[in-house]
Design a protein around this motif. Structure first.
Motif, short mmCIF file in Angstrom:
data_model
loop_
_atom_site.label_atom_id
_atom_site.label_comp_id
_atom_site.label_asym_id
_atom_site.label_seq_id
_atom_site.Cartn_x
_atom_site.Cartn_y
_atom_site.Cartn_z
N TYR A 83 0.89 -1.01 -0.07
CA TYR A 83 -0.04 0.05 -0.09
C TYR A 83 0.83 1.26 0.07
CZ TYR A 83 -3.38 3.38 1.31
OH TYR A 83 -4.17 4.52 1.60
N SER A 84 1.93 1.08 0.62
CA SER A 84 2.83 2.40 0.97
C SER A 84 3.54 2.59 -0.51
CB SER A 84 3.94 2.26 1.94
OG SER A 84 3.57 2.04 2.98
N PHE A 85 4.03 1.75 -1.29
CA PHE A 85 4.52 1.91 -2.55
C PHE A 85 3.51 2.35 -3.48
CE2 PHE A 85 7.96 -1.02 -0.94
CZ PHE A 85 9.03 -0.30 -0.94
N ALA A 86 2.12 1.68 -3.40
CA ALA A 86 0.91 2.03 -4.45
C ALA A 86 0.77 3.39 -4.09
CB ALA A 86 0.06 0.93 -4.25
N ARG A 87 0.46 4.10 -2.97
CA ARG A 87 -0.29 5.02 -2.81
C ARG A 87 0.19 6.31 -2.08
NH1 ARG A 87 -3.62 3.53 -6.26
NH2 ARG A 87 -5.82 3.23 -5.98
N LEU A 88 1.55 5.85 -1.37
CA LEU A 88 1.95 7.03 -0.51
C LEU A 88 2.97 7.58 -1.45
CD1 LEU A 88 2.42 5.56 3.04
CD2 LEU A 88 0.43 6.90 1.88
N ARG A 89 2.97 8.85 -1.24
CA ARG A 89 4.46 9.72 -1.83
C ARG A 89 5.33 10.12 -0.59
NH1 ARG A 89 2.83 11.18 -6.92
NH2 ARG A 89 0.68 11.02 -7.66
N PHE A 90 6.74 9.55 -1.12
CA PHE A 90 7.93 10.11 -0.23
C PHE A 90 9.14 9.88 -1.14
CE2 PHE A 90 6.53 5.53 0.30
CZ PHE A 90 7.76 4.75 -0.06
N PRO A 91 9.96 10.34 -0.77
CA PRO A 91 11.45 10.74 -1.27
C PRO A 91 11.92 9.31 -1.77
CG PRO A 91 11.12 12.26 0.26
CD PRO A 91 10.13 11.36 0.40
N GLY A 92 12.43 8.94 -2.99
CA GLY A 92 12.97 7.77 -3.11
C GLY A 92 12.02 6.47 -3.21
N ARG A 93 10.84 6.73 -3.48
CA ARG A 93 10.04 5.70 -3.47
C ARG A 93 10.16 4.48 -4.71
NH1 ARG A 93 3.64 6.35 -5.06
NH2 ARG A 93 4.77 6.81 -6.97
N ASP A 94 10.40 5.04 -5.55
CA ASP A 94 10.45 4.34 -7.00
C ASP A 94 11.98 3.46 -6.78
OD1 ASP A 94 7.79 4.80 -7.77
OD2 ASP A 94 8.62 6.56 -9.01
N VAL A 95 12.60 4.37 -6.35
CA VAL A 95 14.19 3.63 -6.24
C VAL A 95 14.24 2.28 -5.32
CG1 VAL A 95 16.55 4.06 -5.84
CG2 VAL A 95 15.22 6.03 -6.94
N ILE A 96 13.58 2.82 -4.35
CA ILE A 96 13.54 1.71 -3.03
C ILE A 96 12.76 0.51 -3.62
CG2 ILE A 96 12.69 1.19 -0.82
CD1 ILE A 96 13.00 4.09 -0.23
N PHE A 97 11.77 0.89 -4.13
CA PHE A 97 10.80 -0.33 -4.74
C PHE A 97 11.63 -1.07 -5.91
CE2 PHE A 97 7.59 -2.06 -7.89
CZ PHE A 97 7.00 -2.91 -6.94
N PHE A 98 12.53 -0.64 -6.70
CA PHE A 98 13.22 -1.05 -7.79
C PHE A 98 14.50 -1.77 -7.08
CE2 PHE A 98 17.12 -1.00 -10.22
CZ PHE A 98 16.65 -1.68 -11.50
N ILE A 99 14.87 -1.31 -5.96
CA ILE A 99 15.97 -2.09 -5.27
C ILE A 99 15.28 -3.39 -4.81
CG2 ILE A 99 17.36 -2.14 -3.18
CD1 ILE A 99 17.97 0.87 -3.86
N LEU A 100 13.91 -3.24 -4.26
CA LEU A 100 13.38 -4.30 -3.51
C LEU A 100 13.25 -5.33 -4.45
CD1 LEU A 100 12.10 -4.75 -0.63
CD2 LEU A 100 10.07 -4.21 -1.65
N LEU A 101 12.66 -4.64 -5.84
CA LEU A 101 12.32 -5.89 -6.72
C LEU A 101 13.70 -6.64 -7.21
CD1 LEU A 101 10.08 -4.38 -9.43
CD2 LEU A 101 9.61 -5.90 -7.73
N SER A 102 14.82 -5.97 -7.25
CA SER A 102 15.95 -6.57 -7.53
C SER A 102 16.22 -7.92 -7.07
CB SER A 102 17.21 -5.80 -7.63
OG SER A 102 17.37 -5.35 -6.16
#
Length: 288
Positions: free
Chosen positions: A105-124
């Motif tokens: 939910y945090s990655f889908a809806r919340l806006r915070f600095p580095g969200r997409d970068v953190i998600f990409f690292i998580l996906l890796s």
């Protein structure tokens, strides 16, 4: 109007195709169910008759002695193993759903600095083989003094990146207008997550819960590494020890243990067959 020759020929071809499909399906069903039926048959056969030739699919003297022995022999603790598997699988499923849905939910809806970068690292992390992280996680469990405890089975299993990814993609499909209306009514972020997002994601959560539970129930490798005490073993680990110690001497006893381990899974599939098929369709894979 009388049917033409081409119509009759077409119907015959269709009937032949349908018959061939049914024969193939029956053969596949036989191949799948024969080992299960053989396991049940052997578990009901006295140990003195297991190696008789020719083998008897239906026992001449069926008995429940093997099941009684499993629960009464001092060097076995199948009751403890069963409850351990049930406890670990249930807690792991509940906590995994709660934590991964919050993260998704945090990655889908919340806006915070580095969200997409953190998600990409998580996906890796998805491309890293589990064997690579085995030793670091084991050392971490050792330093935390969690070896040979339930903690070593539950907490590492909750770091489920695929579950976060799957739920995030599902949450993205939920209309934002519903959340905006809830915010106007004074709902908090957690209230939106709890009262709107989760109820609307029941199909995805059910599919995920089924796969997480079955994955935890059938897991052998990790519990085999981190568990030592007899009473702490899960059912797959206990059956491995049972098989290695008794298969040549008391095969029917081992088969009885395999039946006990299989029954919950078969019941699970029987009750949740439709949800499992939906989950496979939704996730595009048979397990996580």
């Amino acid at each position: 109007m009388a049917a033409t020759y081409s119509d009759i020929h077409y119907k015959r071809i269709q009937l032949l195709k349908k018959t061939l499909v049914q024969i193939v399906l029956l053969f596949i069903a036989f191949v799948v169910f024969f080992p299960i039926m053989w396991m049940i048959s052997q578990s009901l056969t006295p140990n003195s008759e297991v190696w008789d030739w020719p083998p008897q699919f239906i026992p001449q003297n069926p008995t429940l002695e093997n099941y009684q022995t499993l629960f009464t022999r001092q060097d076995l603790a199948i009751g403890h193993w069963f409850m351990n598997s049930l406890f670990v699988s249930t807690i792991t499923t509940i906590l995994t759903l709660f934590i991964t849905s919050l993260a998704a939910y945090s990655f889908a809806r919340l806006r915070f600095p580095g969200r997409d970068v953190i998600f990409f690292i998580l996906l890796s992390a998805l491309v890293i083989p589990a064997q690579v992280t085995l030793i670091p996680i084991f050392l971490l469990m050792r330093d935390l003094k969690w070896l040979d405890t339930y903690h070593a089975l539950i907490w590492p299993a909750m770091a489920n990146v695929f579950a976060v990814f799957m739920l995030r993609q599902f949450f993205l499909g939920i209309p934002r207008e519903l959340e905006e209306a809830a915010i106007l009514d004074g709902a908090t972020r957690f209230g939106i997550y709890w009262r709107i997002i989760l109820p609307m994601s029941s199909s995805a959560l059910t599919a995920l819960a089924i796969f997480v539970f079955l994955g935890s129930w059938n897991d052998l490798f990790w519990p085999l590494i981190v568990l030592n005490r007899l009473e702490m073993r899960t059912l797959p680990v206990g059956l491995t020890v049972l098989s290695s110690a008794y298969y040549t001497r008391e095969q029917s006893l081992v088969q009885a243990g395999a039946v006990i381990a299989s029954v919950p899974v078969l019941i699970f599939y029987a009750f949740f067959q439709r949800q499992i098929l939906k989950g496979i369709t939704f996730t595009g894979m048979a397990g996580i």
